[in-house]
Design a protein around this motif. Structure first.
Motif, PDB file in Angstrom:
ATOM      1  N   ASN A  39      49.895  61.006  -2.867  1.00 23.09           N
ATOM      2  CA  ASN A  39      50.752  60.015  -2.234  1.00 23.09           C
ATOM      3  C   ASN A  39      49.975  59.084  -1.317  1.00 23.09           C
ATOM      4  O   ASN A  39      50.512  58.079  -0.867  1.00 23.09           O
ATOM      5  CB  ASN A  39      51.854  60.707  -1.415  1.00 23.09           C
ATOM      6  CG  ASN A  39      52.868  61.403  -2.284  1.00 23.09           C
ATOM      7  OD1 ASN A  39      53.131  60.976  -3.398  1.00 23.09           O
ATOM      8  ND2 ASN A  39      53.435  62.495  -1.785  1.00 23.09           N
ATOM      9  N   LEU A  40      48.733  59.454  -1.021  1.00 21.16           N
ATOM     10  CA  LEU A  40      47.907  58.651  -0.126  1.00 21.16           C
ATOM     11  C   LEU A  40      46.515  58.504  -0.715  1.00 21.16           C
ATOM     12  O   LEU A  40      45.832  59.498  -0.947  1.00 21.16           O
ATOM     13  CB  LEU A  40      47.822  59.317   1.262  1.00 21.16           C
ATOM     14  CG  LEU A  40      46.907  58.633   2.282  1.00 21.16           C
ATOM     15  CD1 LEU A  40      47.422  57.235   2.618  1.00 21.16           C
ATOM     16  CD2 LEU A  40      46.787  59.488   3.543  1.00 21.16           C
ATOM     17  N   HIS A  41      46.124  57.260  -0.954  1.00 25.83           N
ATOM     18  CA  HIS A  41      44.769  56.958  -1.425  1.00 25.83           C
ATOM     19  C   HIS A  41      44.101  56.063  -0.389  1.00 25.83           C
ATOM     20  O   HIS A  41      44.646  55.035   0.000  1.00 25.83           O
ATOM     21  CB  HIS A  41      44.797  56.279  -2.791  1.00 25.83           C
ATOM     22  CG  HIS A  41      45.196  57.201  -3.910  1.00 25.83           C
ATOM     23  ND1 HIS A  41      44.274  57.880  -4.661  1.00 25.83           N
ATOM     24  CD2 HIS A  41      46.411  57.570  -4.369  1.00 25.83           C
ATOM     25  CE1 HIS A  41      44.909  58.629  -5.562  1.00 25.83           C
ATOM     26  NE2 HIS A  41      46.202  58.461  -5.403  1.00 25.83           N
ATOM     27  N   THR A  42      42.934  56.457   0.062  1.00 28.55           N
ATOM     28  CA  THR A  42      42.265  55.754   1.159  1.00 28.55           C
ATOM     29  C   THR A  42      41.002  55.004   0.732  1.00 28.55           C
ATOM     30  O   THR A  42      40.419  54.309   1.553  1.00 28.55           O
ATOM     31  CB  THR A  42      41.863  56.749   2.259  1.00 28.55           C
ATOM     32  OG1 THR A  42      40.928  57.686   1.715  1.00 28.55           O
ATOM     33  CG2 THR A  42      43.084  57.492   2.797  1.00 28.55           C
ATOM     34  N   SER A  43      40.565  55.168  -0.537  1.00 26.09           N
ATOM     35  CA  SER A  43      39.265  54.606  -0.963  1.00 26.09           C
ATOM     36  C   SER A  43      38.172  55.015   0.023  1.00 26.09           C
ATOM     37  O   SER A  43      37.334  54.212   0.428  1.00 26.09           O
ATOM     38  CB  SER A  43      39.343  53.083  -1.087  1.00 26.09           C
ATOM     39  OG  SER A  43      40.302  52.693  -2.036  1.00 26.09           O
ATOM     40  N   ALA A  44      38.187  56.302   0.398  1.00 19.29           N
ATOM     41  CA  ALA A  44      37.345  56.786   1.490  1.00 19.29           C
ATOM     42  C   ALA A  44      35.867  56.512   1.275  1.00 19.29           C
ATOM     43  O   ALA A  44      35.122  56.331   2.246  1.00 19.29           O
ATOM     44  CB  ALA A  44      37.572  58.291   1.685  1.00 19.29           C
ATOM     45  N   GLY A  45      35.417  56.465   0.022  1.00 17.29           N
ATOM     46  CA  GLY A  45      33.996  56.260  -0.253  1.00 17.29           C
ATOM     47  C   GLY A  45      33.460  54.932   0.226  1.00 17.29           C
ATOM     48  O   GLY A  45      32.239  54.766   0.350  1.00 17.29           O
ATOM     49  N   SER A  46      34.350  53.979   0.524  1.00 24.11           N
ATOM     50  CA  SER A  46      33.908  52.679   1.034  1.00 24.11           C
ATOM     51  C   SER A  46      34.686  52.201   2.254  1.00 24.11           C
ATOM     52  O   SER A  46      34.329  51.184   2.830  1.00 24.11           O
ATOM     53  CB  SER A  46      34.007  51.615  -0.060  1.00 24.11           C
ATOM     54  OG  SER A  46      33.009  51.770  -1.033  1.00 24.11           O
ATOM     55  N   THR A  47      35.763  52.897   2.629  1.00 22.84           N
ATOM     56  CA  THR A  47      36.531  52.470   3.806  1.00 22.84           C
ATOM     57  C   THR A  47      36.251  53.306   5.033  1.00 22.84           C
ATOM     58  O   THR A  47      36.461  52.857   6.160  1.00 22.84           O
ATOM     59  CB  THR A  47      38.059  52.542   3.544  1.00 22.84           C
ATOM     60  OG1 THR A  47      38.441  53.908   3.335  1.00 22.84           O
ATOM     61  CG2 THR A  47      38.457  51.697   2.346  1.00 22.84           C
ATOM     62  N   LEU A  48      35.771  54.517   4.855  1.00 25.08           N
ATOM     63  CA  LEU A  48      35.783  55.486   5.947  1.00 25.08           C
ATOM     64  C   LEU A  48      34.670  55.259   6.968  1.00 25.08           C
ATOM     65  O   LEU A  48      33.514  55.053   6.621  1.00 25.08           O
ATOM     66  CB  LEU A  48      35.655  56.896   5.362  1.00 25.08           C
ATOM     67  CG  LEU A  48      36.170  58.050   6.226  1.00 25.08           C
ATOM     68  CD1 LEU A  48      37.651  57.883   6.529  1.00 25.08           C
ATOM     69  CD2 LEU A  48      35.920  59.373   5.512  1.00 25.08           C
ATOM     70  N   VAL A  49      35.059  55.313   8.238  1.00 26.77           N
ATOM     71  CA  VAL A  49      34.135  55.373   9.372  1.00 26.77           C
ATOM     72  C   VAL A  49      34.473  56.642  10.147  1.00 26.77           C
ATOM     73  O   VAL A  49      35.634  56.863  10.497  1.00 26.77           O
ATOM     74  CB  VAL A  49      34.277  54.139  10.283  1.00 26.77           C
ATOM     75  CG1 VAL A  49      33.451  54.313  11.554  1.00 26.77           C
ATOM     76  CG2 VAL A  49      33.855  52.877   9.553  1.00 26.77           C
ATOM     77  N   VAL A  50      33.475  57.492  10.399  1.00 24.03           N
ATOM     78  CA  VAL A  50      33.701  58.799  11.020  1.00 24.03           C
ATOM     79  C   VAL A  50      32.706  59.002  12.150  1.00 24.03           C
ATOM     80  O   VAL A  50      31.537  58.605  12.042  1.00 24.03           O
ATOM     81  CB  VAL A  50      33.529  59.952   9.993  1.00 24.03           C
ATOM     82  CG1 VAL A  50      33.980  61.268  10.593  1.00 24.03           C
ATOM     83  CG2 VAL A  50      34.271  59.657   8.708  1.00 24.03           C
ATOM     84  N   GLU A  51      33.146  59.620  13.216  1.00 27.55           N
ATOM     85  CA  GLU A  51      32.224  59.974  14.290  1.00 27.55           C
ATOM     86  C   GLU A  51      31.112  60.865  13.740  1.00 27.55           C
ATOM     87  O   GLU A  51      31.369  61.827  13.016  1.00 27.55           O
ATOM     88  CB  GLU A  51      32.965  60.711  15.407  1.00 27.55           C
ATOM     89  CG  GLU A  51      33.917  59.846  16.193  1.00 27.55           C
ATOM     90  CD  GLU A  51      34.608  60.615  17.293  1.00 27.55           C
ATOM     91  OE1 GLU A  51      34.402  61.859  17.384  1.00 27.55           O
ATOM     92  OE2 GLU A  51      35.377  59.992  18.054  1.00 27.55           O
TER      93      GLU A  51
END
Length: 304
Positions: free
Chosen positions: A161-173
């Motif tokens: 139900n949730l797609h974030t495209s994490a491989g190119s959108t994600l910023v993490v501490e």
């Protein structure tokens, strides 16, 4: 110490890679380092990267191909920024992406440890708009973007139900990335999703409601590859899957429906229909995508 370390894993994408590197270097938040990890490319990747006369670019090379998860871990081990940002080598960022995400996290409390953003999917210029709409309906399975929160989002991700495209959108501490030991190198697909789920068990995920990632058309993996990766993914989170299914959420059926669509697109109708029968009942909004999938399969079989 830079504010953000940008990790770009790449393999034989010399043509597309400059677009990704340029978009990372051209950020309004200029305090970045860009770590390109070449996973043993055999094309002109080396000459492309070494042509950059910018001290912010760091080029690391694997002697043998080890996969995207290992390449990201190599970049993470070399990173020195306060944040880790992920970028696939065939994608592109808007100039304000990192600034907007870092600002968002720094305005919030310490429990907010990561951020993602909206995505613009760029289709071929001469594509039929009706066909592209059908592809969208098929591809998201009724999913959405924009949700914020912590571990409760794991359900939304497992249910697709949730797609974030994490491989190119994600910023993490960076501290969080270190705490969870980076990427699981047993994953060759779903690695970004698996990584994000573990991040969510450490803190909350924020959303910047702007299309700050541009994704370009690219060929995807085969249905058999997706099936194997999907089985590994569900096995890894078996405890969460069982817990959700005891509460009435058909996680397995949702993933079987997605596999059905993959096989139908390849013209493997017997396999596709078997997964469709076992999968979750499609929502009305998904039916046009399902029709498109069958049409693509027919086209594929006629061309072979």
């Amino acid at each position: 110490m830079p504010t953000v370390s940008v990790i770009i894993p790449t393999y034989n994408r010399a043509d597309a890679l400059p677009r990704a590197i340029d978009s990372a270097l051209d950020q309004t938040l200029s305090d970045v380092e860009v770590i390109v990890v070449d996973d043993a490319s055999t094309d002109d990747t080396a000459s492309v990267v070494t042509a950059y006369d910018d001290p912010r670019v760091n080029y690391l090379v694997h002697e043998t191909n080890r996969g995207g998860s290992a390449a990201r871990n190599t970049g993470i081990a070399d990173a020195s920024g306060d944040y880790i940002a992920l970028l696939d080598s065939d994608d592109e960022w808007a100039q304000t992406k990192l600034e907007r995400q870092v600002e968002t996290l720094e305005r919030r409390s310490d429990e907010w440890v990561a951020a993602y953003c909206g995505t613009e999917i760029l289709d071929d210029g001469d594509a039929n708009p009706l066909v592209e709409r059908a592809k969208t309906l098929l591809g998201d399975h009724g999913s959405r973007e924009g949700a914020e929160g912590g571990e409760e989002l794991v359900k939304e991700i497992l249910m697709e139900n949730l797609h974030t495209s994490a491989g190119s959108t994600l910023v993490v501490e960076s501290e969080v990335v270190d705490r969870i030991d980076g990427f699981d190198e047993s994953f060759d697909r779903y690695q970004d999703t698996e990584f994000l789920i573990r991040v969510l068990k450490q803190g909350k995920l924020a959303y910047v409601d702007e299309p700050l990632l541009r994704r370009y058309p690219s060929g995807g993996p085969s249905a058999d590859t997706v099936r194997r990766a999907n089985a590994h993914f569900l096995k890894t989170f078996a405890e969460e899957v069982v817990e959700l299914e005891t509460r009435g959420y058909d996680v397995t059926g949702t993933h079987q429906y997605a596999l059905a669509a993959q096989y139908l697109r390849e013209g493997r109708f017997d396999t596709g229909l078997s997964y469709l029968r076992a999968g979750a009942t499609p929502a009305p909004a998904q039916l046009p995508g399902l029709v498109y999938s069958v049409a693509r399969g027919v086209q594929s079989r006629m061309s072979t």
